[in-house]
Enzyme design. Structure first.
Site, PDB file in Angstrom:
ATOM      1  CB  CYS A   1     -46.457 -77.080  10.969  1.00  0.00           C
ATOM      2  SG  CYS A   1     -44.775 -77.478  11.491  1.00  0.00           S
TER       3      CYS A   1
ATOM      4  CG  ASP B   1     -69.092-111.831  61.024  1.00  0.00           C
ATOM      5  OD1 ASP B   1     -69.068-112.817  61.784  1.00  0.00           O
ATOM      6  OD2 ASP B   1     -68.206-111.583  60.187  1.00  0.00           O
TER       7      ASP B   1
ATOM      8  CB  CYS C   1     -46.056 -78.865  15.354  1.00  0.00           C
ATOM      9  SG  CYS C   1     -46.812 -77.458  14.517  1.00  0.00           S
TER      10      CYS C   1
ATOM     11  CB  CYS D   1     -45.413 -73.701  11.663  1.00  0.00           C
ATOM     12  SG  CYS D   1     -45.006 -74.369  13.300  1.00  0.00           S
TER      13      CYS D   1
ATOM     14  CB  CYS E   1     -41.741 -76.201  14.076  1.00  0.00           C
ATOM     15  SG  CYS E   1     -43.099 -77.094  14.879  1.00  0.00           S
TER      16      CYS E   1
END
Lengths: 186, 534
Positions: free
Chosen positions: B113, B349, B116, B21, B24
């Site tokens: 793509c 306690d 990615c 793409c 990228c």
């Protein structure tokens, strides 16, 4: 004996169990005091564990008038001394080093000045946590305060057996009946 | 296209051909400014094609020459593939995207793509942003900023390396330049450049890496999950056996293996360039969470029948409620938290009261929806807690930081505590018999581990100090004893002696048998949290 049921007294005792005539020896009775852990609570784990304190019962020959203790010996065999019980180390829960005891495991041998010898038994199954060294230094405590400072040993039952451990023993009431019987028969 | 230079041309060409793409492509061209990535997808596609067309040299040439990348060579040797797998140029491709005139194939649908897997495509779009923001809004959190964290499937790293291998080779041969790995823009970084402003606008608050409010998205791509598996054969020691039956192929393990594996080995097992997937990634989870907030204060305990933590055995409650529940219940409701963790400076306690200024405590509220409270609101909350129960009371309730909790625990050893005990004796006592206790200063005790805790503490002897005592005669068998002691002293055992395992003890000091009927903590000498004017 106590004025009030204390806030977790020394041992908030709920089960006083006796083991009478151990190994057929007359009147050699022991008491197992069990901690109820009722009053303190840190975790659910706490409430299930019931630590036990082994003591002489009131009818035991060593606690009768005129008996003088000559010696107390925690060396019960050539290889085994209850004084050399390993309880230190990382593992808190399992106590791997501690000596494991069965009901008739001897804790110590006590000889009186009249030549008699008595063996004190564990009475319950579990891990030996400690034996009372105070009575080694000062045997008279054993006779003066057998149910408190003169205790013999502390034993920790297995987690799973915590509640059932005293099943084979006598309740306070049942023990008193045994004492009564003895009185009547003699 | 101003962001791309001439030298980028071969990269753009190759990557476009292999189904990468535009964003990228920018990443691999080391386009370091944010603006280009934010432009609409369609525009980017269009301009990339125009960029390629502009090359005067190109003029109908099918493709420039790409020297054989090593993976292709190896494949040829194996003769596994048929001739169809190679285009005219001998570049191995999975999708025939290149036409004769060198334009990328026009298609109506945007292809996923191959690098990615759609992260920089579909998941940058308005629809996804809206989906995330809707989730955030419906979760109803209080926040003033956000950090957006993204979990990507590990195979993205593998595909990244696959492309890098192709390009590295390409650049080295063609241009004599080395492609610096560090200059390639990371996928996550580019993604955040694009999505942060959109999220920020929709939510109305800024993105901030240090934010306490986190929006996290987990992406997955089941179609390609098995792509990482070859790494386990190549670098077995990078992959430890799976815990909890989750996949061994964690992001970290995969990245480690990718660093180790040699280029040749990589290319043997994984196609370079990577194949085009059929589907986009999916966003598995969108979750919101707030960092924990901490509330501190001091509590008084007025009940002798209240444990600090719930006492439940075998599913059965032994005692009703607990200190922590009585305090936390209201905090949980107000802060709308998922859960809480209660801690305090020591504990008492079940049957012991805590008086005086009380015992410091801190509660961690996990994943609270509400985090902002004014001093007034905290005071109101304190009042609500105090009104709800007479067994406990709290004071100095305030928000604190996580690091402040350390103050509560540290120096616990050195702190002193004061107590008040009601003591019983078997034999009668007179006032004179106990007067001497007041004069005993710095009394040294040897305490063996009490019987009542022996099952969970190692057997040991502890030396502890009773600093001062003050006795108050009541009658022949009772007196009250006030003590100031070193931290870690077992008071009950000091009174009754614990079978003679605590020495000295009140019994031995008085030469009687003593027992403890009541115990109160009068003060815990820790000056934290800071006192507020309540």
């Amino acid at each position: 004996r106590r004025a009030a049921v204390a806030v977790g007294g020394a041992v908030a005792v709920t089960a006083v169990c006796a083991f009478a005539d151990v190994k057929g020896r007359p009147r050699e009775d022991f008491c197992v005091l069990q901690h109820s852990n009722r009053r303190i609570q840190y975790s659910n784990y706490d409430s299930s564990y019931r630590i036990c304190v082994i003591t002489l019962a009131e009818a035991h020959p060593l606690l009768q008038n005129g008996k003088a203790i000559k010696s107390i010996n925690y060396q019960i065999s050539a290889n085994c001394s209850r004084l050399q019980n390993k309880v230190s180390g990382k593992s808190k829960r399992v106590w791997p080093g501690a000596q494991f005891l069965t009901e008739f495991a001897p804790l110590c041998r006590i000889s009186s000045s009249d030549g008699e010898e008595y063996t004190i038994y564990s009475c319950i199954r579990g891990r030996l946590i400690e034996v009372n060294e105070n009575i080694l230094n000062n045997p008279s405590i054993l006779q003066e305060k057998p149910s408190t400072e003169g205790y013999i040993a502390v034993v920790l039952p297995k987690f799973e057996e915590s509640k059932s451990i005293t099943q084979g023993l006598l309740t306070q009431k049942e023990y008193e009946e045994v004492l009564l019987k003895r009185l009547n028969s003699s | 296209m101003s962001s791309l230079k001439e030298k980028d041309r071969p990269i753009v060409q190759l990557l476009l051909n292999t189904g990468t793409c535009p964003r990228c492509i920018f990443r691999f061209c080391c386009v370091g400014s944010q603006a280009p990535y934010k432009r609409p997808y369609k525009d980017l596609m269009k301009e990339l094609k125009e960029f390629l067309k502009k090359n005067p040299e190109e003029d109908g040439i099918v493709c420039f020459e790409v020297p054989d990348p090593p993976c292709k060579r190896i494949r040829l040797e194996n003769t596994e593939e048929g001739p169809d797998d190679l285009n005219q140029n001998g570049v191995l491709e999975q999708i025939p995207l290149v036409n004769e005139d060198n334009t990328a194939l026009e298609s109506s649908a945007v292809k996923v793509c191959s690098v990615c897997l759609g992260i920089l495509q579909e998941f940058c779009e308005v629809d996804f942003v809206k989906k995330v923001c809707q989730k955030v809004k419906s979760a109803d959190y209080q926040f003033t900023s956000f950090v957006f964290s993204v979990s990507l499937p590990p195979q993205l790293s593998v595909r990244e390396v696959s492309v890098y291998n192709i390009l590295g080779y390409l650049n080295a041969e063609k241009l004599g330049l080395s492609l610096a790995k560090d200059d390639i823009v990371q996928l996550k970084e580019a993604y955040k450049w694009i999505i942060h402003p959109q999220l920020s606008e929709e939510l109305g608050v800024p993105a901030d890496g240090k934010s306490l409010f986190e929006v996290s998205v987990v992406f997955a791509h089941p179609e390609t999950d098995e792509e990482c598996h070859f790494l386990a054969r190549a670098c077995p020691d990078c992959f430890k056996p799976a815990k909890n039956k989750q996949s061994v192929f964690t992001r970290m393990a995969v990245i480690k293996a990718l660093e180790k594996i040699k280029e040749e080995d990589f290319c043997k097992h994984f196609s370079c360039p990577p194949s085009s997937p059929k589907n986009y990634c999916v966003a598995l989870e969108i979750q919101c969470s707030n960092s924990a907030v901490f509330v501190a204060g001091k509590y008084n305990k007025y009940s002798r029948n209240l444990p600090q933590t719930p006492w439940i055995i075998d599913g059965e409650r032994k005692l009703e409620s607990s200190v922590e529940e009585l305090i936390s219940e209201h905090l949980m409701a107000e802060f709308k938290a998922d859960s809480f963790n209660f801690s305090s400076s020591g504990r008492e306690d079940v049957d012991v009261r805590t008086l005086g200024n009380g015992r410091p405590f801190a509660i961690e509220l996990v994943n609270p929806r509400r985090i902002h409270f004014t001093t007034e609101e905290m005071k109101g909350l304190q009042q609500t807690i105090n009104n709800s129960s007479d067994k406990i009371q709290v004071r100095d309730l305030q928000l604190v930081t996580r690091s402040a909790i350390g103050h509560m625990k540290e120096g616990e050893e050195g702190k002193t505590k004061t107590y008040s005990a009601l003591v019983w004796t078997d034999k009668a006592i007179q006032k004179e018999d106990i007067a001497f206790l007041d004069d005993l200063k710095e009394l040294n005790l040897d305490q063996k581990t009490p019987l009542r805790v022996l099952h969970r503490r190692p057997l040991a002897v502890r030396q502890r100090i009773i600093h001062t005592m003050e006795s108050e005669y009541i009658d022949e068998h009772h007196f009250r004893l006030r003590l100031k002691t070193q931290a870690g002293t077992y008071i009950k055992e000091f009174v009754h002696g614990d079978f003679g395992r605590t020495k000295p003890n009140i019994g031995s000091l008085l030469n009687r048998t003593a027992d403890i009927l009541e115990l109160d903590v009068e003060s815990v000498d820790v000056d934290w949290p800071p006192a507020l004017d309540n």
